[in-house]
Write a protein that holds these residues in place. Sequence first.
Motif, PDB file in Angstrom:
ATOM      1  N   LEU A 190       7.771   3.982  34.980  1.00 18.45           N
ATOM      2  CA  LEU A 190       7.210   4.886  35.870  1.00 18.45           C
ATOM      3  C   LEU A 190       5.641   4.850  35.331  1.00 18.45           C
ATOM      4  CD1 LEU A 190       6.798   7.247  37.931  1.00 18.45           C
ATOM      5  CD2 LEU A 190       7.911   8.617  36.415  1.00 18.45           C
ATOM      6  N   LEU A 191       5.558   4.862  34.016  1.00 21.24           N
ATOM      7  CA  LEU A 191       4.075   4.948  33.447  1.00 21.24           C
ATOM      8  C   LEU A 191       3.455   3.637  33.514  1.00 21.24           C
ATOM      9  CD1 LEU A 191       4.709   7.220  30.256  1.00 21.24           C
ATOM     10  CD2 LEU A 191       3.609   7.820  32.213  1.00 21.24           C
ATOM     11  N   LYS A 192       4.109   2.559  33.738  1.00 19.48           N
ATOM     12  CA  LYS A 192       3.781   1.201  33.656  1.00 19.48           C
ATOM     13  C   LYS A 192       2.964   0.784  35.155  1.00 19.48           C
ATOM     14  CE  LYS A 192       5.206  -3.685  33.031  1.00 19.48           C
ATOM     15  NZ  LYS A 192       6.286  -4.441  32.585  1.00 19.48           N
ATOM     16  N   GLU A 193       3.624   1.815  36.046  1.00 17.43           N
ATOM     17  CA  GLU A 193       3.033   1.571  37.415  1.00 17.43           C
ATOM     18  C   GLU A 193       1.577   2.231  37.470  1.00 17.43           C
ATOM     19  OE1 GLU A 193       5.675   2.416  40.538  1.00 17.43           O
ATOM     20  OE2 GLU A 193       7.374   2.324  39.302  1.00 17.43           O
ATOM     21  N   LEU A 194       1.349   3.031  36.500  1.00 13.68           N
ATOM     22  CA  LEU A 194      -0.003   3.880  36.379  1.00 13.68           C
ATOM     23  C   LEU A 194      -1.054   3.102  35.662  1.00 13.68           C
ATOM     24  CD1 LEU A 194       1.445   7.303  36.112  1.00 13.68           C
ATOM     25  CD2 LEU A 194       0.825   6.185  38.065  1.00 13.68           C
ATOM     26  N   VAL A 195      -0.731   2.020  35.029  1.00 15.01           N
ATOM     27  CA  VAL A 195      -1.740   1.205  34.254  1.00 15.01           C
ATOM     28  C   VAL A 195      -2.466   0.751  35.086  1.00 15.01           C
ATOM     29  CG1 VAL A 195      -1.886  -0.703  32.627  1.00 15.01           C
ATOM     30  CG2 VAL A 195      -0.100   1.092  32.397  1.00 15.01           C
ATOM     31  N   ASN A 196      -4.012   0.731  34.646  1.00 15.48           N
ATOM     32  CA  ASN A 196      -5.190   0.119  35.413  1.00 15.48           C
ATOM     33  C   ASN A 196      -6.202  -0.107  34.497  1.00 15.48           C
ATOM     34  OD1 ASN A 196      -7.316   0.117  37.385  1.00 15.48           O
ATOM     35  ND2 ASN A 196      -5.857   0.117  39.011  1.00 15.48           N
ATOM     36  N   PRO A 197      -6.765  -1.382  34.659  1.00 15.64           N
ATOM     37  CA  PRO A 197      -7.955  -1.535  33.842  1.00 15.64           C
ATOM     38  C   PRO A 197      -9.188  -0.767  34.056  1.00 15.64           C
ATOM     39  CG  PRO A 197      -7.565  -3.442  35.376  1.00 15.64           C
ATOM     40  CD  PRO A 197      -6.360  -2.524  35.640  1.00 15.64           C
ATOM     41  N   ASP A 198      -9.183  -0.167  35.378  1.00 16.51           N
ATOM     42  CA  ASP A 198     -10.418   0.551  35.765  1.00 16.51           C
ATOM     43  C   ASP A 198     -10.390   2.115  35.339  1.00 16.51           C
ATOM     44  OD1 ASP A 198     -12.750   0.556  37.316  1.00 16.51           O
ATOM     45  OD2 ASP A 198     -11.787   2.277  38.348  1.00 16.51           O
ATOM     46  N   THR A 199     -11.055   2.457  34.579  1.00 16.96           N
ATOM     47  CA  THR A 199     -11.097   3.791  33.803  1.00 16.96           C
ATOM     48  C   THR A 199     -11.249   4.972  35.028  1.00 16.96           C
ATOM     49  OG1 THR A 199     -12.252   3.140  31.889  1.00 16.96           O
ATOM     50  CG2 THR A 199     -12.386   5.525  32.162  1.00 16.96           C
ATOM     51  N   PHE A 200     -12.204   4.627  36.149  1.00 12.16           N
ATOM     52  CA  PHE A 200     -12.400   5.607  37.053  1.00 12.16           C
ATOM     53  C   PHE A 200     -11.122   5.871  37.754  1.00 12.16           C
ATOM     54  CE2 PHE A 200     -13.391   6.552  41.439  1.00 12.16           C
ATOM     55  CZ  PHE A 200     -14.242   7.690  41.540  1.00 12.16           C
ATOM     56  N   HIS A 201     -10.271   4.627  38.007  1.00 12.05           N
ATOM     57  CA  HIS A 201      -9.055   4.474  38.891  1.00 12.05           C
ATOM     58  C   HIS A 201      -8.135   5.345  38.128  1.00 12.05           C
ATOM     59  CE1 HIS A 201      -5.211   3.132  40.695  1.00 12.05           C
ATOM     60  NE2 HIS A 201      -5.971   2.689  41.679  1.00 12.05           N
TER      61      HIS A 201
ATOM     62  N   THR B 266      15.896   7.958  32.237  1.00  5.69           N
ATOM     63  CA  THR B 266      16.210   7.384  30.958  1.00  5.69           C
ATOM     64  C   THR B 266      14.781   6.776  30.435  1.00  5.69           C
ATOM     65  OG1 THR B 266      16.493   5.094  32.088  1.00  5.69           O
ATOM     66  CG2 THR B 266      18.388   6.526  31.972  1.00  5.69           C
ATOM     67  N   SER B 267      14.844   6.283  29.142  1.00  8.56           N
ATOM     68  CA  SER B 267      13.472   5.884  28.412  1.00  8.56           C
ATOM     69  C   SER B 267      12.988   4.757  29.311  1.00  8.56           C
ATOM     70  CB  SER B 267      13.859   5.579  27.234  1.00  8.56           C
ATOM     71  OG  SER B 267      15.006   4.531  26.918  1.00  8.56           O
ATOM     72  N   SER B 268      13.808   3.792  29.659  1.00  8.87           N
ATOM     73  CA  SER B 268      13.298   2.744  30.435  1.00  8.87           C
ATOM     74  C   SER B 268      12.711   3.266  31.991  1.00  8.87           C
ATOM     75  CB  SER B 268      14.632   1.674  30.932  1.00  8.87           C
ATOM     76  OG  SER B 268      15.933   2.342  31.323  1.00  8.87           O
TER      77      SER B 268
ATOM     78  N   LEU C  22      11.009  17.206  36.543  1.00  9.36           N
ATOM     79  CA  LEU C  22      11.238  16.154  35.094  1.00  9.36           C
ATOM     80  C   LEU C  22      10.271  14.856  35.621  1.00  9.36           C
ATOM     81  CD1 LEU C  22      15.174  16.691  34.875  1.00  9.36           C
ATOM     82  CD2 LEU C  22      13.430  17.292  33.365  1.00  9.36           C
ATOM     83  N   LYS C  23      10.361  14.345  36.609  1.00  4.37           N
ATOM     84  CA  LYS C  23       9.479  13.244  37.011  1.00  4.37           C
ATOM     85  C   LYS C  23       8.212  13.589  36.713  1.00  4.37           C
ATOM     86  CE  LYS C  23       8.976   9.371  40.307  1.00  4.37           C
ATOM     87  NZ  LYS C  23       9.632   9.003  41.596  1.00  4.37           N
TER      88      LYS C  23
END
Length: 214
Positions: free
Chosen positions: A159-170, A152-154, A104-105
């Motif tokens: 979880l997805l917020k932790e994967l945000v990175n300005p670097d495309t390669f990363h 939950t939606s939050s 699920l994660k």
Amino acid sequence: MLSALARCVTGAPVAVTPTESPSGDPSGEEQETERPSDLLSASPLWDSFIVATELHEKKFEEEFQNQVKHQFLDDYKFPSPQAGCPSLNFSKESCLHRLVQGLLKYQVLLKHVEKEYPRNSMLPDGKLYNLAPLISLIKEKMKHPERVTALTSSQEEQLLKELVNPDTFHRKMTAYNILHQLRLFLIDGKRAVARKEVLRGSLANNLLGSYSVL
């Protein structure tokens, strides 16, 4: 045990006191038998997802042309799920519960992968992005599927917020590492379930053998 079996043969009632597994499930549940065709570890569906995750390595090689080694993916960490069956002391029910929670994660983490690599660009049929069929299959084998809790939606958002990175390669490396770790999770999970099923079969056969001797 021999005296209990003897009472069974003579028709006398036998009092059974279940022992508790680490998850709180009676260990006696592990002695049920299943036909080979019913074994979860033998499901073609499970294998199809393992094959699907294997294809990402070829995609990785095509995209980076040996400029980046596949083993470097481990450098791009993400909040990965816990191992499905960390020890032999876990009951089969506990093992299946952890597997479902982990999948699920991963289902949420795959949204990051799909954002970087839309459906049909990573895999021809986009099948890998939907783990629901495998999750449903495993839940069918659980005695208490209602104990599974979806994010939950939050929680998904965080979880997805932790994967945000300005670097495309990363972001791309993280996406590939999610697929890589998902593959290991599926393989290890299948092996663990297979061990549980073999153990249950052995216990059942030994018990039947004791009855036949008496």
